[in-house]
Write a protein that holds these residues in place. Sequence first.
Motif, PDB file in Angstrom:
ATOM      1  N   ASP A  63      -6.009  -3.336   2.062  1.00 30.69           N
ATOM      2  CA  ASP A  63      -5.168  -4.430   2.559  1.00 30.69           C
ATOM      3  C   ASP A  63      -4.365  -5.037   1.420  1.00 30.69           C
ATOM      4  OD1 ASP A  63      -6.013  -4.077   5.133  1.00 30.69           O
ATOM      5  OD2 ASP A  63      -7.463  -5.721   5.112  1.00 30.69           O
ATOM      6  N   ALA A  64      -5.009  -5.213   0.262  1.00 32.18           N
ATOM      7  CA  ALA A  64      -4.298  -5.732  -0.903  1.00 32.18           C
ATOM      8  C   ALA A  64      -3.251  -4.730  -1.371  1.00 32.18           C
ATOM      9  CB  ALA A  64      -5.282  -6.038  -2.037  1.00 32.18           C
ATOM     10  N   GLY A  65      -3.586  -3.435  -1.300  1.00 32.50           N
ATOM     11  CA  GLY A  65      -2.603  -2.413  -1.665  1.00 32.50           C
ATOM     12  C   GLY A  65      -1.386  -2.445  -0.758  1.00 32.50           C
ATOM     13  N   ASP A  66      -1.635  -2.631   0.538  1.00 33.10           N
ATOM     14  CA  ASP A  66      -0.509  -2.752   1.478  1.00 33.10           C
ATOM     15  C   ASP A  66       0.330  -3.986   1.172  1.00 33.10           C
ATOM     16  OD1 ASP A  66      -1.347  -0.475   2.741  1.00 33.10           O
ATOM     17  OD2 ASP A  66      -2.219  -1.494   4.477  1.00 33.10           O
ATOM     18  N   SER A  67      -0.351  -5.092   0.828  1.00 28.50           N
ATOM     19  CA  SER A  67       0.367  -6.316   0.492  1.00 28.50           C
ATOM     20  C   SER A  67       1.216  -6.123  -0.754  1.00 28.50           C
ATOM     21  CB  SER A  67      -0.638  -7.453   0.269  1.00 28.50           C
ATOM     22  OG  SER A  67       0.021  -8.649  -0.106  1.00 28.50           O
ATOM     23  N   LEU A  68       0.706  -5.396  -1.730  1.00 33.95           N
ATOM     24  CA  LEU A  68       1.467  -5.108  -2.954  1.00 33.95           C
ATOM     25  C   LEU A  68       2.751  -4.340  -2.624  1.00 33.95           C
ATOM     26  CD1 LEU A  68       0.123  -3.923  -6.370  1.00 33.95           C
ATOM     27  CD2 LEU A  68       1.971  -2.669  -5.281  1.00 33.95           C
ATOM     28  N   ILE A  69       2.618  -3.305  -1.809  1.00 31.29           N
ATOM     29  CA  ILE A  69       3.789  -2.498  -1.445  1.00 31.29           C
ATOM     30  C   ILE A  69       4.807  -3.339  -0.683  1.00 31.29           C
ATOM     31  CG2 ILE A  69       4.566  -0.580  -0.003  1.00 31.29           C
ATOM     32  CD1 ILE A  69       3.366   0.279  -2.640  1.00 31.29           C
ATOM     33  N   ALA A  70       4.326  -4.188   0.235  1.00 31.38           N
ATOM     34  CA  ALA A  70       5.238  -5.058   0.985  1.00 31.38           C
ATOM     35  C   ALA A  70       5.948  -6.032   0.047  1.00 31.38           C
ATOM     36  CB  ALA A  70       4.466  -5.819   2.067  1.00 31.38           C
ATOM     37  N   ASP A  71       5.218  -6.559  -0.945  1.00 29.90           N
ATOM     38  CA  ASP A  71       5.838  -7.465  -1.915  1.00 29.90           C
ATOM     39  C   ASP A  71       6.910  -6.745  -2.725  1.00 29.90           C
ATOM     40  OD1 ASP A  71       4.407  -9.727  -1.227  1.00 29.90           O
ATOM     41  OD2 ASP A  71       2.832  -9.397  -2.721  1.00 29.90           O
ATOM     42  N   VAL A  72       6.640  -5.515  -3.129  1.00 33.07           N
ATOM     43  CA  VAL A  72       7.636  -4.742  -3.876  1.00 33.07           C
ATOM     44  C   VAL A  72       8.903  -4.577  -3.026  1.00 33.07           C
ATOM     45  CG1 VAL A  72       8.207  -2.480  -4.843  1.00 33.07           C
ATOM     46  CG2 VAL A  72       5.994  -3.530  -5.347  1.00 33.07           C
ATOM     47  N   GLY A  73       8.722  -4.245  -1.750  1.00 29.78           N
ATOM     48  CA  GLY A  73       9.879  -4.112  -0.868  1.00 29.78           C
ATOM     49  C   GLY A  73      10.678  -5.394  -0.779  1.00 29.78           C
ATOM     50  N   ASP A  74       9.994  -6.556  -0.688  1.00 28.44           N
ATOM     51  CA  ASP A  74      10.688  -7.843  -0.612  1.00 28.44           C
ATOM     52  C   ASP A  74      11.463  -8.127  -1.894  1.00 28.44           C
ATOM     53  OD1 ASP A  74       9.761  -8.298   1.941  1.00 28.44           O
ATOM     54  OD2 ASP A  74       8.055  -9.505   1.294  1.00 28.44           O
ATOM     55  N   VAL A  75      10.848  -7.825  -3.045  1.00 28.29           N
ATOM     56  CA  VAL A  75      11.520  -8.065  -4.324  1.00 28.29           C
ATOM     57  C   VAL A  75      12.749  -7.175  -4.451  1.00 28.29           C
ATOM     58  CG1 VAL A  75      11.323  -7.850  -6.837  1.00 28.29           C
ATOM     59  CG2 VAL A  75       9.475  -8.897  -5.520  1.00 28.29           C
ATOM     60  N   LEU A  76      12.631  -5.914  -4.053  1.00 26.41           N
ATOM     61  CA  LEU A  76      13.770  -5.002  -4.142  1.00 26.41           C
ATOM     62  C   LEU A  76      14.930  -5.494  -3.288  1.00 26.41           C
ATOM     63  CD1 LEU A  76      11.973  -1.532  -4.055  1.00 26.41           C
ATOM     64  CD2 LEU A  76      12.959  -2.698  -6.021  1.00 26.41           C
TER      65      LEU A  76
END
Length: 245
Positions: free
Chosen positions: A170-183
């Motif tokens: 779940d934390a890994g998914d949150s990390l990927i989603a955060d990267v997408g938001d930053v991009l």
Amino acid sequence: GSFPMTSCISGWVMLNRAAVVIPDIYADARIPHAAYRPTFVHSLVMVPIRTLDPVGAIGAYWAQERAATSREVSLLQALADSTAIAMQNVRMYAELEHRARDRTADVERANEEIHQMSLTDDLTGLTNRRGFYLLGESALRAARRNNHHCLLAYIDVDGLKRVNDELGHDAGDSLIADVGDVLRTVLRESDILARIGGDEFCVLVAEPGRDTAGLKDRLAEAFRTFNMTQKRPYRLSASVGLALT
């Protein structure tokens, strides 16, 4: 009614390939005021359908003076992008159906391909690998017609396996989603951004100009800002490779 592209706000959006937020339509010379007076509209936001080569525009309207938020603009642009993809799918379906008109087996296979086609990554809401190839091919063709270069950025997120192992998926998914938001915050609306694998993102920048190395710096700064301002059990970082095409 119908208006020339040069005398209405949707035409301005298409010609400039950019979203527009207008808190008071009667204070903006781009609006045909006489056409809007019989309506409830006082404020609006308008975005292009297909920013690289617009085919239309989609708007949201309010009866009171109001400035659309960046979140609302992003949501409306996502709707416009989905509309563009749907239009692409309709054209693709028509072409496949035409080829297979007299071949029942081919028609069934073509329909199955269309039903299976998904161009959006569920976790980030970004374009997925299939969508990136579809949109990227169109952008490259347009760039070559106009004798322009494109910049391809390959972004490999650091530390996803460690986060999955130590903090859970779940934390890994949150990390990927955060990267997408930053991009999203770093890139322009005309740039094609996609998640093409587990921790892999790609960006195609049309008409990058001379600022080819600057993208790396902007990404690094955006990650630093996120890590300083957002409370997460992980830090965002990524390896970035660039190629000019």
